[in-house]
Design an enzyme around this catalytic site. Structure first.
Site, PDB file in Angstrom:
ATOM      1  N   GLY A  10     -43.055 -23.471  31.289  1.00 24.71           N
ATOM      2  CA  GLY A  10     -41.970 -23.407  30.305  1.00 24.71           C
ATOM      3  C   GLY A  10     -40.684 -23.836  30.999  1.00 24.71           C
ATOM      4  O   GLY A  10     -40.248 -23.175  31.938  1.00 24.71           O
ATOM      5  N   HIS A 176     -41.378  -3.635  24.740  1.00 24.60           N
ATOM      6  CA  HIS A 176     -40.133  -4.428  24.713  1.00 24.60           C
ATOM      7  C   HIS A 176     -39.804  -4.725  23.261  1.00 24.60           C
ATOM      8  O   HIS A 176     -40.137  -5.774  22.724  1.00 24.60           O
ATOM      9  CB  HIS A 176     -40.319  -5.725  25.496  1.00 24.60           C
ATOM     10  CG  HIS A 176     -39.069  -6.543  25.568  1.00 24.60           C
ATOM     11  ND1 HIS A 176     -37.848  -6.034  25.953  1.00 24.60           N
ATOM     12  CD2 HIS A 176     -38.857  -7.861  25.280  1.00 24.60           C
ATOM     13  CE1 HIS A 176     -36.932  -6.983  25.917  1.00 24.60           C
ATOM     14  NE2 HIS A 176     -37.524  -8.102  25.506  1.00 24.60           N
TER      15      HIS A 176
END
Ligand code: TXD
Length: 309
Positions: A10, A176
């Protein structure tokens, strides 16, 4: 002595900061990968041009070919879509799941002995997918979220008290997302308990802002999510692993009975060293804290129930 090899999957907002900082800090030889032609190559070349100025001898390259990541010691995975205003992290599940399966299959094929730090959202589901598809032991697959959430807690407390964020210690456990668990009892300023320095109403407001901090940045940026602080957080994990620092940090780790749960990833304090997740530390939580963690565990289990590998 060969340098360690770090592959960043990425090359977007977070990946670009990771690549720059990993090279500038000479953490190892860096390979930046993306599916977009030219993107990793362009960012790697730009960073390389700056190495003489920042005084780094690191080597960095960009590629669209996973073969160039072969035999990496460490991967940091940020591949996937980021949130736009109005989206929750969980809204990214279906698209990022297919991306994570592709990434995990390639990591398994090209670097079967690597340690993997996953950053992509929804984090707890993505890191679980990484472990399931690679088949790597839990020590070698870890998620980045708790360091960022704890850093946000530290910053908001420091800002409210007018002290350095460097002197605030805070701990956020759990998933999260909205069910994260900021532990006010474990927060201190140079050892002074937070509740000696701040009234409960102020702490409540800070806890609420921590839980919404990611969305706050998304709402301001409009085109994406936070990327500098997530990159810094992932780099702290990478440095502890690559330099065997044995840091104790809140990370998404695979539970096998700890905190009363198994088979899921959850944000807990872990010791990070050359072996990856070397220990999971179990805290004495009071009834309210345990209830919040249990709620977070249930949310992650529900999210994992939506995954078909
Ligand atoms: O605390 C945390 N863990 C979170 C994580 C904090 C902030 C951001 N969080 C998540 O990280 C976010 O929701 C995203 O899922 C990831 C990456 O965020 P970033 O801001 O870097 O997103 P970008 O800029 O869109 O970059 C994603 C890159 C982009 O360049 C795509 O081309 C690439 O991912 N991409 C791929 N790379 C490899 N392989 C595949 N299949 C692929 N698909 C897209």
């Amino acid at each position: 002595m060969a340098n360690v090899k770090i592959s960043l999957i990425g090359a977007g907002n977070i990946g670009g900061v990771l690549a720059h900082q990993a090279a500038a800090r000479e953490l190892g030889d860096v390979v930046l990968f993306d599916v977009v032609a030219g993107l990793p190559q362009g960012k790697a070349l730009d960073i390389s041009h700056g190495l003489p100025v920042c005084g780094s001898s690191a080597r960095i390259s960009g590629t669209n070919d996973y073969a160039d990541t072969a035999n990496s010691d460490l991967y940091i995975v940020t591949a996937g879509l980021a949130r736009k205003p109005g989206m929750s992290r969980d809204d990214l599940l279906s698209k990022n799941l297919s991306i994570m399966k592709d990434v995990a299959g390639n990591i398994k094929q090209h670097s079967p002995n690597a340690i993997v730090i996953v950053v992509s959202n929804p984090l707890d589901a993505m890191v679980w997918t990484m472990k399931e598809i690679t088949g790597f032991p839990r020590e070698r697959v870890v998620g980045m979220a708790g360091i960022l959430d704890s850093a946000r807690f530290q910053y908001f407390v420091a800002d409210a008290l007018g002290v350095s964020p460097c002197d605030v210690i805070a701990l956020v456990l759990g998933g999260h997302g909205d069910t994260m668990v900021p532990l006010r009892r474990y927060c201190s300023v140079s050892g002074v308990p937070l509740q000696k320095l701040m009234d409960d109403a102020t702490i409540d407001a800070i806890v609420k802002r921590v839980q919404g901090a990611g969305g706050e940045v998304v709402g301001l940026l409009k085109t994406g999510s936070a990327f500098v602080s997530p990159a810094e957080s992932a780099l702290q994990m990478a440095e502890s692993i690559l330099r065997d620092q044995k840091r104790v940090l809140p990370c998404a780790a695979y539970l096998e009975g700890e905190y009363g749960s198994s088979g899921i990833y959850m944000g807990v304090p872990v010791q990070l060293g050359a072996g990856g997740v070397e220990k999971i530390l179990e805290l004495d939580l009071d009834a309210a804290e345990q209830a919040m963690l249990d709620k977070s565990i249930e949310h992650v289990k529900t999210l994992l129930g939506e995954i078909e590998l």
